[in-house]
Design a protein around this motif. Structure first.
Motif, PDB file in Angstrom:
ATOM      1  N   SER A 163      49.233  38.363  21.998  1.00  8.33           N
ATOM      2  CA  SER A 163      48.377  37.185  22.000  1.00  8.33           C
ATOM      3  C   SER A 163      47.752  37.105  23.380  1.00  8.33           C
ATOM      4  O   SER A 163      48.464  37.156  24.393  1.00  8.33           O
ATOM      5  N   VAL A 164      46.437  37.010  23.426  1.00  6.46           N
ATOM      6  CA  VAL A 164      45.724  36.855  24.683  1.00  6.46           C
ATOM      7  C   VAL A 164      45.274  35.397  24.747  1.00  6.46           C
ATOM      8  O   VAL A 164      44.560  34.923  23.853  1.00  6.46           O
ATOM      9  N   VAL A 165      45.714  34.698  25.779  1.00  9.09           N
ATOM     10  CA  VAL A 165      45.395  33.284  25.944  1.00  9.09           C
ATOM     11  C   VAL A 165      44.109  33.175  26.759  1.00  9.09           C
ATOM     12  O   VAL A 165      44.019  33.721  27.859  1.00  9.09           O
ATOM     13  N   THR A 166      43.119  32.486  26.186  1.00 14.69           N
ATOM     14  CA  THR A 166      41.838  32.297  26.854  1.00 14.69           C
ATOM     15  C   THR A 166      41.580  30.807  27.050  1.00 14.69           C
ATOM     16  O   THR A 166      42.330  29.964  26.544  1.00 14.69           O
ATOM     17  N   THR A 177      55.702  37.875  28.960  1.00 14.73           N
ATOM     18  CA  THR A 177      54.492  37.119  29.255  1.00 14.73           C
ATOM     19  C   THR A 177      53.904  37.636  30.559  1.00 14.73           C
ATOM     20  O   THR A 177      54.622  38.163  31.415  1.00 14.73           O
ATOM     21  N   CYS A 217      44.998  36.850  18.711  1.00 19.69           N
ATOM     22  CA  CYS A 217      46.251  37.533  18.375  1.00 19.69           C
ATOM     23  C   CYS A 217      45.974  38.778  17.544  1.00 19.69           C
ATOM     24  O   CYS A 217      44.986  38.846  16.821  1.00 19.69           O
ATOM     25  N   ASP A 245      43.562  31.199  21.585  1.00 22.86           N
ATOM     26  CA  ASP A 245      44.327  32.443  21.591  1.00 22.86           C
ATOM     27  C   ASP A 245      43.686  33.465  20.655  1.00 22.86           C
ATOM     28  O   ASP A 245      43.143  33.112  19.616  1.00 22.86           O
TER      29      ASP A 245
END
Length: 89
Positions: free
Chosen positions: A16-19, A73, A25, A23
């Motif tokens: 998951s890339v948090v922007t 993370t 995923c 997110d």
């Protein structure tokens, strides 16, 4: 991009890339038997390439200490002017 959440599943590695806007995923494109160190490296490369391609910027990925087996993370920050992104594993 703000961060990465990487975790192992029986079907392979998920990411998951948090922007700033939410997110993103999906499955990390590595073989199922890939070890954690190589999966973190692949995730860091993927995120730094996305930052270059879509945002024309360089980023650094810094992995946090392991808190729970099978998941990691990382913080994603703008790269300093002193060198290319580290992709720290």
């Amino acid at each position: 991009m703000k961060g990465i959440f990487l975790y192992a599943t029986p079907e392979g590695w998920r990411i998951s890339v948090v922007t700033e806007s939410g997110d993103v995923c999906g499955r990390l494109d590595v073989p199922i038997g890939t070890g954690p160190r190589d999966a973190r490296a692949a995730a860091a490369v993927m995120v730094t390439q996305l930052a270059r391609d879509f945002h024309d910027t360089e980023v650094e990925v810094t992995w946090e200490p392991l808190r729970q087996p099978g998941s990691w993370t990382a913080r994603v920050t703008l790269a300093t002017a002193y060198g290319p992104p580290s992709g720290t594993v």
